[in-house]
Design an enzyme around this catalytic site. Structure first.
Site, mmCIF file in Angstrom:
data_model
loop_
_atom_site.group_PDB
_atom_site.id
_atom_site.type_symbol
_atom_site.label_atom_id
_atom_site.label_comp_id
_atom_site.label_asym_id
_atom_site.label_seq_id
_atom_site.Cartn_x
_atom_site.Cartn_y
_atom_site.Cartn_z
ATOM 1 N N ASP A 144 0.791 -1.261 -0.135
ATOM 2 C CA ASP A 144 -0.021 0.077 0.069
ATOM 3 C C ASP A 144 0.848 1.182 0.060
ATOM 4 O OD1 ASP A 144 -2.280 1.804 0.640
ATOM 5 O OD2 ASP A 144 -1.324 1.897 2.861
ATOM 6 N N ASP A 187 -0.095 5.112 1.048
ATOM 7 C CA ASP A 187 -0.191 6.146 1.962
ATOM 8 C C ASP A 187 -0.210 5.554 3.518
ATOM 9 O OD1 ASP A 187 -0.964 8.711 0.835
ATOM 10 O OD2 ASP A 187 -2.560 7.645 0.091
HETATM 11 O O1 M1P Z 1 -4.485 5.884 0.662
HETATM 12 C C1 M1P Z 1 -5.235 5.596 -0.507
HETATM 13 C C2 M1P Z 1 -6.214 6.887 -0.754
HETATM 14 O O2 M1P Z 1 -5.616 8.087 -1.157
HETATM 15 C C3 M1P Z 1 -6.499 9.224 -1.072
HETATM 16 O O3 M1P Z 1 -6.883 9.393 0.086
HETATM 17 P P1 M1P Z 1 -7.268 10.822 0.709
HETATM 18 O O4 M1P Z 1 -7.200 11.794 -0.323
HETATM 19 O O5 M1P Z 1 -8.524 10.645 1.280
HETATM 20 O O6 M1P Z 1 -6.096 10.851 1.649
HETATM 21 C C4 M1P Z 1 -7.442 8.722 -2.288
HETATM 22 O O7 M1P Z 1 -6.810 8.972 -3.374
HETATM 23 C C5 M1P Z 1 -8.158 7.580 -1.985
HETATM 24 O O8 M1P Z 1 -8.876 7.305 -3.396
HETATM 25 C C6 M1P Z 1 -7.187 6.324 -1.823
HETATM 26 O O9 M1P Z 1 -7.823 5.196 -1.591
#
Ligand code: M1P
Length: 250
Positions: free
Chosen positions: A13, A15
């Site tokens: 993953d 983020d």
């Molecule tokens: O971590 C993955 C997510 O990243 C973004 O989320 P947010 O903008 O809420 O931090 C989005 O691109 C989301 O689609 C994605 O799952």
């Protein structure tokens, strides 16, 4: 511990796992993944974001050639060794009628929310999913962080998702919280396990998955629990590096 590179796949993953939410990868994390891990095992990324955002975060417009696999939008847009190997369309799969029913309801729900701030782009339409963002995707980094804190306390997204599940039990759509300010909507089965369809035929002995949103409702949950993967729950990029160092004796 002895194994060949092509026997082991590590999927990550992005983020909260390789980067802080929505931020760029640190040079030290990148250096570890590219120079320590990649010579030993096959490496793929599985993000919920679209390819453009993943490329920004990984600090490389040409990242599809850098990693063995890159799966954007949960694998609904898939690359192997720099080549596009699959792309799905939510529009074609779900149909305009259902999509509009959902979008109209979601916009109506968000119109009744009062938040610390509201900006623009409350619905972002991608290839394989729809992203719903109560604060609006055009918010600044400071407004993003502010919403994330507010959401922790007021459970804006959790309540919204709960309401959608009750409102639309039969549309075959899944609502999944992956990042800081939004949630993703996609057909059942189009979660990150979708990416496994591409790699399972490549004959790996072990497929490891590293993610932070592994609890039910999080966008790493299904792939983390999938019997085809060995799931690793992480708390930060530093934790990811720590776990990899121990696991592969790097
Ligand atoms: O971590 C993955 C997510 O990243 C973004 O989320 P947010 O903008 O809420 O931090 C989005 O691109 C989301 O689609 C994605 O799952």
């Amino acid at each position: 511990m002895s194994f060949k590179r092509e026997e082991i796949l590590c999927l990550f993953d992005i983020d909260g796992t390789l980067t802080k939410p929505r931020l760029r990868i640190l040079p030290s994390t990148e250096e570890f993944i590219l120079n320590k891990l990649m010579p030993k095992v096959t490496v793929g990324l599985v993000g919920g974001s679209d390819l453009k955002k993943i490329a920004e975060q990984m600090d490389d417009p040409n990242l599809v050639s850098k990693f063995d696999y890159v799966f954007a939008e949960n694998g609904l847009v898939a690359y192997k060794h720099g080549q596009l190997i699959g792309k799905m369309s939510i529009q074609q799969h779900v149909g305009e009628e259902i999509l509009q029913k959902f979008i109209n309801y979601a916009l109506g729900y968000m119109s009744k929310l009062t938040l610390p701030v509201k900006r623009g782009t409350f619905i972002e339409f991608r290839d394989g999913l729809v992203n719903v963002c109560p604060v609006g995707r055009s918010c600044s980094q400071a407004e993003r962080d502010q919403f994330a804190e507010y959401d922790k306390e007021h459970k804006i997204r959790e309540q919204f998702v709960e309401d959608l599940r009750n409102q639309f039990p039969d549309l075959g759509l899944v609502f999944s919280i992956g990042g800081q300010i939004s949630f993703d909507v996609f057909p059942k089965g189009w979660d990150k396990t979708y990416a496994l369809n591409y790699v399972e035929k490549d004959g790996f002995k072990e497929i490891h998955f590293f993610g932070d949103k592994t609890a039910p409702g999080g966008n790493d949950h299904e792939i983390f629990e999938d019997p085809r993967t060995i799931g690793h729950r992480v708390t930060s990029p530093e934790d990811t590096i720590q776990q990899l160092t121990t696991l592969f004796q790097l």
